[in-house]
Design a protein around this motif. Structure first.
Motif, mmCIF file in Angstrom:
data_model
loop_
_atom_site.group_PDB
_atom_site.id
_atom_site.type_symbol
_atom_site.label_atom_id
_atom_site.label_comp_id
_atom_site.label_asym_id
_atom_site.label_seq_id
_atom_site.Cartn_x
_atom_site.Cartn_y
_atom_site.Cartn_z
ATOM 1 N N SER A 88 -30.761 -8.993 11.302
ATOM 2 C CA SER A 88 -31.720 -9.220 12.393
ATOM 3 C C SER A 88 -32.764 -8.120 12.479
ATOM 4 O O SER A 88 -33.754 -8.255 13.202
ATOM 5 C CB SER A 88 -30.972 -9.277 13.726
ATOM 6 O OG SER A 88 -30.421 -8.004 14.033
ATOM 7 N N GLY A 89 -32.524 -7.036 11.781
ATOM 8 C CA GLY A 89 -33.418 -5.882 11.881
ATOM 9 C C GLY A 89 -33.065 -4.966 13.032
ATOM 10 O O GLY A 89 -33.750 -3.974 13.268
ATOM 11 N N GLY A 90 -31.977 -5.273 13.719
ATOM 12 C CA GLY A 90 -31.644 -4.504 14.897
ATOM 13 C C GLY A 90 -31.085 -3.124 14.639
ATOM 14 O O GLY A 90 -31.140 -2.248 15.503
ATOM 15 N N ARG A 91 -30.506 -2.933 13.472
ATOM 16 C CA ARG A 91 -29.936 -1.624 13.144
ATOM 17 C C ARG A 91 -30.411 -1.179 11.771
ATOM 18 O O ARG A 91 -30.468 -1.974 10.837
ATOM 19 C CB ARG A 91 -28.415 -1.675 13.166
ATOM 20 C CG ARG A 91 -27.811 -1.704 14.575
ATOM 21 C CD ARG A 91 -26.311 -1.689 14.500
ATOM 22 N NE ARG A 91 -25.780 -2.925 13.949
ATOM 23 C CZ ARG A 91 -24.604 -3.047 13.353
ATOM 24 N NH1 ARG A 91 -23.828 -1.979 13.200
ATOM 25 N NH2 ARG A 91 -24.188 -4.190 12.895
ATOM 26 N N THR A 92 -30.713 0.087 11.687
ATOM 27 C CA THR A 92 -31.124 0.683 10.423
ATOM 28 C C THR A 92 -30.293 1.927 10.138
ATOM 29 O O THR A 92 -29.694 2.524 11.043
ATOM 30 C CB THR A 92 -32.606 1.066 10.423
ATOM 31 O OG1 THR A 92 -32.847 1.983 11.513
ATOM 32 C CG2 THR A 92 -33.503 -0.148 10.588
ATOM 33 N N TYR A 93 -30.277 2.288 8.890
ATOM 34 C CA TYR A 93 -29.565 3.496 8.440
ATOM 35 C C TYR A 93 -30.414 4.165 7.378
ATOM 36 O O TYR A 93 -31.039 3.483 6.546
ATOM 37 C CB TYR A 93 -28.207 3.131 7.857
ATOM 38 C CG TYR A 93 -27.586 4.236 7.040
ATOM 39 C CD1 TYR A 93 -27.800 4.305 5.660
ATOM 40 C CD2 TYR A 93 -26.830 5.235 7.633
ATOM 41 C CE1 TYR A 93 -27.266 5.333 4.903
ATOM 42 C CE2 TYR A 93 -26.291 6.263 6.882
ATOM 43 C CZ TYR A 93 -26.511 6.310 5.519
ATOM 44 O OH TYR A 93 -25.983 7.338 4.780
#
Length: 123
Positions: free
Chosen positions: A54-59
């Motif tokens: 969803s693009g809600g979390r990045t690392y």
């Protein structure tokens, strides 16, 4: 089946910027977690950044924190890697990868890979 095609690599001077793009085929792109990896000659493939479906979390790997930004546009079936303040040690082939049921950094767990795009940073 997902096909991935990277673009945007090239030769840049240290301190410069590049934006990598990865275009995906198929209608289920939004179901895949995406990652950018890189591999320099003689080194193991390593994660650079990853983003959930969803693009809600990045690392971000420590190497790119504060300099790289991963994003995606599901409507365009595309994931991006914006890179700023590039360093010679960023020189590598950059790959995007897709994983249906995995969102971590272990590259063998990714299901589909692009062909890679070369990034060369001169000092």
């Amino acid at each position: 089946q997902v096909q991935l095609v990277e673009s945007g690599g090239g030769l840049v001077q240290a301190g410069g910027s590049l934006r990598l793009s990865c275009a995906a085929s198929g209608r289920t792109f939004s179901s895949y977690n995406m990652g950018w990896f890189r591999q320099a000659p003689g080194k193991e493939r390593e994660v650079v950044a990853r983003i959930t479906c969803s693009g809600g979390r990045t690392y971000y790997a420590d190497s790119g924190k504060g300099r790289f930004t991963i994003s995606r546009e599901n409507a365009k079936n595309t994931v991006y890697l914006q890179m700023h303040s590039l360093k010679p040690e960023d020189t590598a082939v950059y790959y995007c990868a897709a994983a249906r049921d995995y969102s971590g950094s272990s590259y063998p767990r990714y299901d589909y890979w692009g062909q890679g795009t070369q990034v060369t940073v001169s000092s």
